[in-house]
Design a protein around this motif. Structure first.
Motif, PDB file in Angstrom:
ATOM      1  N   LYS A  28      13.971  -4.714   4.287  1.00 32.15           N
ATOM      2  CA  LYS A  28      15.305  -4.928   3.744  1.00 32.15           C
ATOM      3  C   LYS A  28      15.845  -3.662   3.088  1.00 32.15           C
ATOM      4  CE  LYS A  28      17.933  -7.839   0.544  1.00 32.15           C
ATOM      5  NZ  LYS A  28      17.872  -8.974  -0.416  1.00 32.15           N
ATOM      6  N   ALA A  29      14.951  -2.923   2.398  1.00 37.94           N
ATOM      7  CA  ALA A  29      15.378  -1.732   1.655  1.00 37.94           C
ATOM      8  C   ALA A  29      15.583  -0.523   2.556  1.00 37.94           C
ATOM      9  CB  ALA A  29      14.349  -1.401   0.577  1.00 37.94           C
ATOM     10  N   THR A  30      14.746  -0.366   3.578  1.00 38.67           N
ATOM     11  CA  THR A  30      14.776   0.856   4.390  1.00 38.67           C
ATOM     12  C   THR A  30      15.299   0.653   5.799  1.00 38.67           C
ATOM     13  OG1 THR A  30      12.521   0.586   5.269  1.00 38.67           O
ATOM     14  CG2 THR A  30      12.746   1.678   3.114  1.00 38.67           C
ATOM     15  N   GLY A  31      15.318  -0.591   6.257  1.00 38.42           N
ATOM     16  CA  GLY A  31      15.706  -0.845   7.635  1.00 38.42           C
ATOM     17  C   GLY A  31      14.591  -0.587   8.624  1.00 38.42           C
ATOM     18  N   VAL A  33      -0.708  -0.081   0.789  1.00 34.05           N
ATOM     19  CA  VAL A  33      -0.001  -1.332   0.509  1.00 34.05           C
ATOM     20  C   VAL A  33      -0.808  -2.197  -0.449  1.00 34.05           C
ATOM     21  CG1 VAL A  33       0.848  -3.484   1.547  1.00 34.05           C
ATOM     22  CG2 VAL A  33       1.254  -1.292   2.701  1.00 34.05           C
ATOM     23  N   GLY A  34      -2.131  -2.126  -0.341  1.00 31.88           N
ATOM     24  CA  GLY A  34      -3.007  -2.929  -1.186  1.00 31.88           C
ATOM     25  C   GLY A  34      -3.008  -2.535  -2.647  1.00 31.88           C
ATOM     26  N   PHE A  35      -2.407  -1.381  -2.973  1.00 36.15           N
ATOM     27  CA  PHE A  35      -2.312  -0.962  -4.372  1.00 36.15           C
ATOM     28  C   PHE A  35      -1.379  -1.870  -5.173  1.00 36.15           C
ATOM     29  CE2 PHE A  35      -3.117   3.767  -3.152  1.00 36.15           C
ATOM     30  CZ  PHE A  35      -4.485   3.532  -3.151  1.00 36.15           C
ATOM     31  N   PHE A  36      -0.524  -2.623  -4.459  1.00 34.02           N
ATOM     32  CA  PHE A  36       0.522  -3.385  -5.138  1.00 34.02           C
ATOM     33  C   PHE A  36       0.165  -4.873  -5.162  1.00 34.02           C
ATOM     34  CE2 PHE A  36       2.212   0.514  -3.493  1.00 34.02           C
ATOM     35  CZ  PHE A  36       2.959   1.000  -4.563  1.00 34.02           C
ATOM     36  N   PRO A  63      13.423  -2.387  -6.380  1.00 34.32           N
ATOM     37  CA  PRO A  63      12.582  -2.419  -7.587  1.00 34.32           C
ATOM     38  C   PRO A  63      11.695  -1.183  -7.691  1.00 34.32           C
ATOM     39  CG  PRO A  63      11.708  -3.888  -5.908  1.00 34.32           C
ATOM     40  CD  PRO A  63      13.033  -3.399  -5.395  1.00 34.32           C
ATOM     41  N   THR A  64      11.204  -0.939  -8.892  1.00 36.12           N
ATOM     42  CA  THR A  64      10.387   0.247  -9.153  1.00 36.12           C
ATOM     43  C   THR A  64       9.150   0.291  -8.276  1.00 36.12           C
ATOM     44  OG1 THR A  64      11.162   0.306 -11.442  1.00 36.12           O
ATOM     45  CG2 THR A  64       9.159   1.539 -10.933  1.00 36.12           C
ATOM     46  N   TRP A  65       8.483  -0.856  -8.094  1.00 36.22           N
ATOM     47  CA  TRP A  65       7.246  -0.858  -7.310  1.00 36.22           C
ATOM     48  C   TRP A  65       7.511  -0.445  -5.860  1.00 36.22           C
ATOM     49  CZ3 TRP A  65       6.550  -3.592  -2.852  1.00 36.22           C
ATOM     50  CH2 TRP A  65       7.402  -4.674  -2.611  1.00 36.22           C
ATOM     51  N   LEU A  66       8.684  -0.852  -5.319  1.00 40.13           N
ATOM     52  CA  LEU A  66       8.994  -0.529  -3.929  1.00 40.13           C
ATOM     53  C   LEU A  66       9.349   0.956  -3.792  1.00 40.13           C
ATOM     54  CD1 LEU A  66       9.306  -1.378  -1.043  1.00 40.13           C
ATOM     55  CD2 LEU A  66      11.571  -2.292  -1.570  1.00 40.13           C
ATOM     56  N   SER A  67      10.034   1.499  -4.778  1.00 45.51           N
ATOM     57  CA  SER A  67      10.317   2.928  -4.771  1.00 45.51           C
ATOM     58  C   SER A  67       9.017   3.720  -4.791  1.00 45.51           C
ATOM     59  CB  SER A  67      11.176   3.319  -5.979  1.00 45.51           C
ATOM     60  OG  SER A  67      12.451   2.729  -5.906  1.00 45.51           O
ATOM     61  N   ARG A  68       8.064   3.242  -5.563  1.00 44.22           N
ATOM     62  CA  ARG A  68       6.767   3.916  -5.639  1.00 44.22           C
ATOM     63  C   ARG A  68       6.018   3.830  -4.319  1.00 44.22           C
ATOM     64  NH1 ARG A  68       4.223   8.165  -7.063  1.00 44.22           N
ATOM     65  NH2 ARG A  68       2.030   7.885  -7.530  1.00 44.22           N
ATOM     66  N   LEU A  69       6.075   2.676  -3.659  1.00 42.96           N
ATOM     67  CA  LEU A  69       5.423   2.527  -2.363  1.00 42.96           C
ATOM     68  C   LEU A  69       6.022   3.496  -1.346  1.00 42.96           C
ATOM     69  CD1 LEU A  69       3.633   1.204  -0.240  1.00 42.96           C
ATOM     70  CD2 LEU A  69       5.321  -0.637  -0.042  1.00 42.96           C
ATOM     71  N   GLU A  71       3.078 -10.169   3.218  1.00 40.42           N
ATOM     72  CA  GLU A  71       4.303 -10.625   3.877  1.00 40.42           C
ATOM     73  C   GLU A  71       5.530 -10.311   3.020  1.00 40.42           C
ATOM     74  OE1 GLU A  71       0.821 -12.643   5.405  1.00 40.42           O
ATOM     75  OE2 GLU A  71       1.628 -12.400   3.367  1.00 40.42           O
ATOM     76  N   TYR A  72       5.403 -10.486   1.711  1.00 39.24           N
ATOM     77  CA  TYR A  72       6.515 -10.203   0.802  1.00 39.24           C
ATOM     78  C   TYR A  72       6.827  -8.709   0.789  1.00 39.24           C
ATOM     79  CZ  TYR A  72       9.017  -9.387  -3.562  1.00 39.24           C
ATOM     80  OH  TYR A  72       9.934  -8.970  -4.495  1.00 39.24           O
ATOM     81  N   ILE A  73       5.774  -7.884   0.736  1.00 42.70           N
ATOM     82  CA  ILE A  73       5.960  -6.427   0.743  1.00 42.70           C
ATOM     83  C   ILE A  73       6.678  -5.985   2.009  1.00 42.70           C
ATOM     84  CG2 ILE A  73       4.729  -4.223   0.890  1.00 42.70           C
ATOM     85  CD1 ILE A  73       2.642  -5.373  -1.005  1.00 42.70           C
TER      86      ILE A  73
END
Length: 278
Positions: A217-220, A201-204, A177-183, A209-211
């Protein structure tokens, strides 16, 4: 076409001269002396042959047609090349490359720094011939100062290469998702290395735990491991390109313990910080 010139300094202030934003050379049968980073943007493609390429701790065999994009955050090396190995380096200043990226979008440069942007693709033989044709006015220029051909060469080659990587990334299937790409982009940017991880991390607006699960999952990798890896890549670059002390570098990447820095650095690169700074 080729030369065996070994560029002993990987620093922009010595690579780019006469207000140029672009530099290129083709090299035959070349192995670099060790892991290194650059304080500029480097593209390289394999013209022919094969060798082992070490990039950010991962070793892969590369072949004719492989094209890579390297940023100041990346650490790499060539080794065990065969007798026919030839590649072309194409370098741009960070300022010029940022400007070219801004033509596409305001955050493209940040995306390229992130782990979600694919920085390896392939060129056909026809595409390599096209690039060699575009580059020819620059390589044949014997006139001091800038020429119209060189101006056109810079923009044409840079746009061509950016387009190849955009096609690769746009065609790649991704559920990020876009938010994860931004993180990931924020955690990759050196200007954020002094900001505590929990603050970024707190910006999102999601539970921690979800983040963390989505990031792994996305980066390993965990958020902490990824952030530390990016900091170590930046530290490697600073050790090569500046006279900063290790204590100063620790301050710049917000690591309080010098001993922890030494352990983390050696774990990632297999050598000590002082060996890089020599």
């Amino acid at each position: 076409m080729f030369n065996n010139e070994l560029i002993s300094c990987n620093h922009a202030d010595q690579l780019f001269t006469a207000n140029k934003n672009f530099y290129t050379h083709a090299i035959l049968n070349f192995e670099e002396p060790g892991l290194h980073s650059h304080d500029y943007i480097e593209f390289f493609y394999v013209i022919e042959g094969r060798c082992l390429h070490i990039l950010n701790g991962t070793t892969k065999q590369i072949f004719g047609g492989d094209l890579f994009l390297l940023t100041p955050n990346d650490v790499h090396n060539f080794k065990n090349s065969d007798n026919n190995f030839a590649h072309r380096d194409i370098a741009f200043t960070v300022e010029f490359f940022r400007k070219m990226c801004s033509v596409y979008s305001k955050d493209l440069y940040d995306q390229i720094l992130s782990n979600t942007f694919l920085k390896q693709t392939r060129l056909s033989g026809e595409q390599i011939n096209e690039l060699e044709t575009f580059i020819q006015p620059f390589t044949l220029s014997t006139v001091k100062g800038r020429t119209v051909s060189e101006d056109i060469c810079e923009s044409t080659v840079c746009t061509y290469l950016i387009n190849e990587f955009l096609k690769k990334n746009l065609s790649a299937e991704s559920s990020i998702p876009t938010w994860l790409s931004r993180l990931i982009a924020l955690l990759s940017a050196p200007e954020n290395f002094t900001t505590p991880q929990q603050t970024i991390v707190g910006f999102f607006p999601y539970r921690k735990e979800y983040i963390c699960r989505a990031f792994k999952k996305a980066t390993g990798k965990t958020v902490t491991d990824y952030f530390n890896e990016q900091k170590m890549n930046y530290a490697y670059s600073l050790l090569q390109s500046t006279s900063y002390t290790i204590e100063k570098i620790c301050t710049l990447i917000n690591i309080e313990s010098v001993s922890y820095f030494h352990r983390t650095f050696k774990k990632q690169f297999g050598i000590s910080p002082r060996e890089v700074a020599k």
